[in-house]
Write a protein that holds these residues in place. Structure first.
Motif, mmCIF file in Angstrom:
data_model
loop_
_atom_site.group_PDB
_atom_site.id
_atom_site.type_symbol
_atom_site.label_atom_id
_atom_site.label_comp_id
_atom_site.label_asym_id
_atom_site.label_seq_id
_atom_site.Cartn_x
_atom_site.Cartn_y
_atom_site.Cartn_z
ATOM 1 N N VAL A 194 39.289 42.792 21.405
ATOM 2 C CA VAL A 194 37.945 43.654 21.889
ATOM 3 C C VAL A 194 36.995 44.989 20.301
ATOM 4 N N PHE A 195 36.156 43.863 20.469
ATOM 5 C CA PHE A 195 34.983 44.920 19.712
ATOM 6 C C PHE A 195 34.491 45.760 20.232
ATOM 7 N N HIS A 196 33.922 47.110 19.840
ATOM 8 C CA HIS A 196 33.316 47.405 20.357
ATOM 9 C C HIS A 196 32.273 48.566 18.788
ATOM 10 N N GLU A 197 30.734 48.569 19.067
ATOM 11 C CA GLU A 197 30.012 48.728 18.511
ATOM 12 C C GLU A 197 30.511 50.634 17.632
ATOM 13 N N GLU A 198 30.726 50.861 18.718
ATOM 14 C CA GLU A 198 31.214 53.095 18.948
ATOM 15 C C GLU A 198 32.129 53.269 20.795
ATOM 16 N N VAL A 199 32.281 53.554 20.310
ATOM 17 C CA VAL A 199 34.115 54.299 21.413
ATOM 18 C C VAL A 199 34.415 55.849 20.606
ATOM 19 N N ASP A 200 34.782 56.309 21.816
ATOM 20 C CA ASP A 200 35.007 57.567 22.071
ATOM 21 C C ASP A 200 36.815 57.331 20.607
ATOM 22 N N SER A 201 37.512 56.890 21.078
ATOM 23 C CA SER A 201 38.837 56.483 20.128
ATOM 24 C C SER A 201 39.003 55.295 20.679
ATOM 25 N N THR A 202 39.697 54.255 19.315
ATOM 26 C CA THR A 202 40.402 52.991 20.204
ATOM 27 C C THR A 202 41.197 53.538 21.084
ATOM 28 N N ASN A 203 42.949 54.642 20.591
ATOM 29 C CA ASN A 203 43.518 54.532 21.126
ATOM 30 C C ASN A 203 43.265 55.109 22.122
ATOM 31 N N VAL A 204 42.459 55.819 23.244
ATOM 32 C CA VAL A 204 42.269 55.933 24.726
ATOM 33 C C VAL A 204 41.980 54.551 25.576
ATOM 34 N N GLN A 205 40.660 53.550 24.359
ATOM 35 C CA GLN A 205 40.291 52.286 25.309
ATOM 36 C C GLN A 205 41.572 51.628 25.244
ATOM 37 N N ALA A 206 42.359 51.682 23.939
ATOM 38 C CA ALA A 206 43.873 50.539 23.572
ATOM 39 C C ALA A 206 45.089 50.963 25.417
ATOM 40 N N LYS A 207 45.121 52.574 25.573
ATOM 41 C CA LYS A 207 45.500 53.338 26.667
ATOM 42 C C LYS A 207 45.390 52.507 27.902
ATOM 43 N N ILE A 208 43.957 52.795 28.588
ATOM 44 C CA ILE A 208 43.450 52.004 29.084
ATOM 45 C C ILE A 208 43.408 51.174 29.710
ATOM 46 N N LEU A 209 43.432 49.981 28.171
ATOM 47 C CA LEU A 209 43.507 48.550 29.027
ATOM 48 C C LEU A 209 45.165 47.888 28.841
ATOM 49 N N ALA A 210 45.911 48.957 28.226
ATOM 50 C CA ALA A 210 47.553 48.962 28.416
ATOM 51 C C ALA A 210 48.047 48.855 30.163
ATOM 52 N N ARG A 211 47.294 50.493 30.102
ATOM 53 C CA ARG A 211 47.346 50.620 31.719
ATOM 54 C C ARG A 211 47.766 49.530 32.955
ATOM 55 N N GLN A 212 46.045 48.596 32.084
ATOM 56 C CA GLN A 212 46.053 47.774 32.640
ATOM 57 C C GLN A 212 47.028 45.836 32.419
ATOM 58 N N GLY A 213 47.618 46.135 31.764
ATOM 59 C CA GLY A 213 48.353 45.193 31.495
ATOM 60 C C GLY A 213 47.932 44.614 30.238
#
Ligand code: BTN
Length: 247
Positions: free
Chosen positions: A6-25
């Protein structure tokens, strides 16, 4: 790795994004990449300066089936994969691995790794491996100028961020598979020690509230830094931030 990317132009932190999506499986090997981060995070609560257009910021989701005590070995594994990728994809530079999770060129940091672990309700774990690389950055921000560099500055030419990303993912996946089958880091030690920037140097390591000092002898099978203290005792340091002693 990277079949789910998943590519984003801008995020807070890719670690935060990854963690949220990992929690969702999100499956193992999912990769979250951003062109810039507004809240890039480094180790020890530091900020990871993340301007757009020049660098790589990405996070990989791992779901290792190993005992939790082994999870602290993952940053070293990632460092080995990145080091190999630089060796094959970046001409004219020789990088070194700085325990436990930086890559340096000419003594300056070009890449940092931030691993974050979480336990799921079913008691399995996932690990987010966050990797930040200064790729084509030409002006290093003043506050980190003395300690940071970029692949561009060291090699003298611009690099394709997507080529470097895929090279890292292609090196990381087989290393990770091999490591899961193994008992510890034993098979990776020759490589990690060969390119260890701290080897035979006098260092101080901030380890929780203590400062440990000694000469680096190498690394243990489980990834600890082996330090020989002044009186000859060798101690194994499991985590911390090492800096060279002057003089
Ligand atoms: C360090 O050396 O302190 C670790 C830096 C890790 C930075 C990367 S950039 C991608 C990922 N997202 C973050 O917020 N941090 C990591």
């Amino acid at each position: 790795f990277g079949r789910n990317l998943v590519f984003h132009e801008e995020v807070d932190s890719t670690n935060v994004q990854a963690k949220i999506l990992a929690r969702q499986g999100a499956p193992e090997g999912s990769v979250f990449v951003a062109d810039c981060q507004t809240g890039g995070r480094g180790r020890m609560g530091r900020v990871w300066v993340s301007p757009p257009g020049a660098n790589l910021y990405f996070s990989v989701v791992l779901r290792p089936s190993v005992p939790p005590v082994r999870l602290s070995q993952i940053p070293l594994l990632a460092a080995a994969a990145i080091h190999r990728a630089f060796g094959t994809s970046v001409e004219g530079v020789s990088s070194m691995i700085k325990w436990p999770n930086d890559i340096l060129i000419s003594g300056r940091k070009v890449c940092g790794i931030l691993c974050e672990m979480e336990t799921e309700p079913d008691m399995t774990h996932f690990v987010i491996v966050g990797i930040g690389i200064n790729v084509n950055l030409q002006d290093i921000p003043g506050e980190i100028e003395a300690v940071a560099t970029s692949l561009f500055l060291e090699s003298g030419y611009e690099h394709s961020r997507s080529d470097i990303l895929s090279s890292i993912l292609n090196h990381f996946e087989p290393l990770y598979e091999e490591w899961q089958e193994a008992e510890d880091l034993r098979d990776f030690l020759p490589y990690l020690e060969r390119y260890a920037w701290l080897k035979n140097r006098d260092v101080e390591v901030e380890h929780y509230k203590n400062t440990l000092s000694g000469r680096v002898q190498g690394m243990s099978r489980t990834g600890e830094l082996l330090l020989e203290e002044k009186d000859g005792t060798v101690i194994a340091v499991s985590s911390g931030e090492a800096r060279l002693c002057k003089g």
